[in-house]
Design an enzyme around this catalytic site. Structure first.
Site, short mmCIF file in Angstrom:
data_model
loop_
_atom_site.label_atom_id
_atom_site.label_comp_id
_atom_site.label_asym_id
_atom_site.label_seq_id
_atom_site.Cartn_x
_atom_site.Cartn_y
_atom_site.Cartn_z
CE LYS A 1 16.67 51.68 46.30
NZ LYS A 1 16.42 50.40 46.02
NE ARG B 1 17.74 47.17 41.68
CZ ARG B 1 17.17 46.82 42.80
NH1 ARG B 1 15.90 46.89 42.96
NH2 ARG B 1 17.88 46.42 43.82
NE ARG C 1 21.99 47.13 53.37
CZ ARG C 1 21.24 47.55 52.35
NH1 ARG C 1 20.52 48.65 52.46
NH2 ARG C 1 21.26 46.90 51.21
NE ARG D 1 20.06 42.18 51.93
CZ ARG D 1 19.25 43.16 51.56
NH1 ARG D 1 18.12 43.37 52.20
NH2 ARG D 1 19.54 43.94 50.55
NE ARG E 1 22.72 44.84 45.37
CZ ARG E 1 22.20 45.08 46.59
NH1 ARG E 1 22.91 44.79 47.66
NH2 ARG E 1 21.02 45.59 46.72
P1 AMP Z 1 17.14 45.08 46.85
O1 AMP Z 1 16.65 44.47 48.12
O2 AMP Z 1 16.15 46.03 46.24
O3 AMP Z 1 18.50 45.68 47.00
O4 AMP Z 1 17.28 43.90 45.78
C1 AMP Z 1 18.11 42.78 46.01
C2 AMP Z 1 18.33 42.01 44.71
O5 AMP Z 1 17.08 41.59 44.17
C3 AMP Z 1 18.97 42.80 43.58
O6 AMP Z 1 20.38 42.84 43.68
C4 AMP Z 1 18.50 42.02 42.36
O7 AMP Z 1 19.23 40.82 42.22
C5 AMP Z 1 17.07 41.65 42.75
N1 AMP Z 1 16.10 42.69 42.34
C6 AMP Z 1 15.28 43.39 43.16
N2 AMP Z 1 14.50 44.24 42.45
C7 AMP Z 1 14.87 44.09 41.15
C8 AMP Z 1 14.45 44.71 39.93
N3 AMP Z 1 13.52 45.69 39.92
N4 AMP Z 1 15.04 44.30 38.78
C9 AMP Z 1 15.96 43.33 38.77
N5 AMP Z 1 16.42 42.71 39.88
C10 AMP Z 1 15.88 43.08 41.07
#
Ligand code: AMP
Length: 233
Positions: free
Chosen positions: A13, A88, A127, A162, A173
Site C-alpha cells: 500500500k 480501516r 521489511r 518496526r 494485524r
Molecule cells: P500502518 O502504518 O498503516 O500499518 O499503521 C500502523 C498502526 O497504526 C496500526 O497497526 C494501528 O495500530 C494504527 N493505525 C493506523 N491507521 C489506523 C486506522 N485507520 N485505524 C486504527 N488504527 C490505525
C-alpha cells in the site's frame, strides 16, 4: 484525484501510495505515520496510542476520526489525496464520508489491493523501515533492498524492524484487518467505488493495473497530473 487505498499490511500500500502521489501530484494521508510521529514527539495522543500500536491493535475509531477530521478541517487541508491506512473500519468510512461531504471533496475511487495472508507473512519478514520518524521510508531485503544494507537511501539513518512488523504482531494485524475490512469494502462497493487490484504482481505491474482501473472510471485520468484537470484531478 481523491483515492482510498485498502490492503492488508504488506500488500505494498505504501509503495503504491507513493507512486500515486508522484503521478497525480497528491497529498499522501497516512494515519499510521501520523501516529508514529505523535509517539516520537511524545504527545498525549502519542502516549495513548503507543501500547495499542505495539500490540498490533487498531487505535479506537473516535481517536483516528478526530485526527483525520482535524487535518481536513484545517486551512492546509488536502484537496487531492490518497488515503493510506484510513479508513480501516466501517465506522471510520461512515465518518470519513460525512467529513468529505461537508468539505465538498467526493472520492473518485477505492483501490482494494488483494493478497493472501501467507504471501503477506513472506513479504513482511523482509521489511525494514527508516528509524527516523521524519522519514519512515520502508525497504524490503528481498524485493526492494536499500543501496547500502541497513541504511536508509533517502536520509542515511539506520533501518530497523518496526515493532508492528514482527511476525506475531503481523498475524494479529491480519486478524484485525479481516475482521474490519469486509464491512468497509461492502460499504464502498454499494457506492460503486471499489476497484480490486491483485497485489501479488511486481510493483510496476500493480501500479499499471491501478492506472488502468482509474482510466476506466475517468477516461484521460491515467495520464497524470500534467494533463488531467489542469494538473489537479
Ligand atoms: P500502518 O502504518 O498503516 O500499518 O499503521 C500502523 C498502526 O497504526 C496500526 O497497526 C494501528 O495500530 C494504527 N493505525 C493506523 N491507521 C489506523 C486506522 N485507520 N485505524 C486504527 N488504527 C490505525
Amino acid at each position: 484525484m481523491r483515492l482510498v487505498l485498502v490492503g492488508p499490511p504488506g500488500s505494498g500500500k505504501g509503495t503504491q501510495a507513493e507512486r500515486l502521489v508522484r503521478h497525480f501530484d497528491l497529498t499522501q494521508v497516512g494515519t499510521g505515520a501520523m501516529f508514529r510521529d505523535a509517539m516520537a514527539r511524545g504527545t498525549k495522543m502519542g502516549l495513548e496510542v503507543s501500547p495499542l500500536m505495539k500490540q498490533g491493535l487498531l487505535v479506537p475509531d473516535p481517536i483516528v476520526n478526530d485526527v483525520v477530521a482535524e487535518l481536513f478541517r484545517s486551512k492546509s487541508r488536502p484537496e487531492c489525496f490518497v488515503m493510506d491506512g484510513y479508513p480501516r473500519t466501517y465506522a471510520q468510512a461512515v465518518a470519513f464520508d460525512a467529513l468529505l461531504k461537508l468539505e465538498y471533496l467526493p472520492l473518485d475511487a477505492v483501490i482494494n489491493l488483494t493478497i493472501s495472508d501467507d504471501d503477506v507473512v513472506k513479504r513482511i519478514g523482509g521489511r525494514m523501515c527508516c528509524a527516523s520518524p521524519a522519514c519512515g521510508v520502508c525497504f524490503n531485503v528481498y524485493h526492494r533492498p536499500p543501496e547500502v544494507p541497513g541504511v536508509c537511501d533517502a536520509c542515511g539513518e539506520p533501518l530497523v524492524i518496526r515493532e508492528d512488523d514482527k511476525e506475531e504482531t503481523i498475524r494479529r494485524r491480519l486478524g484485525e484487518f479481516h475482521k474490519n475490512t469486509d464491512a468497509l469494502l461492502e460499504h464502498y462497493r454499494r457506492q460503486h467505488l471499489v476497484d480490486d487490484v491483485s497485489a501479488t504482481d511486481p510493483a510496476d505491474v500493480i501500479f499499471r493495473n491501478i492506472l488502468k482501473a482509474l482510466e476506466r472510471r475517468h477516461p484521460g485520468a491515467a495520464a497524470g497530473a500534467a494533463t488531467a484537470n489542469g494538473g489537479k484531478r
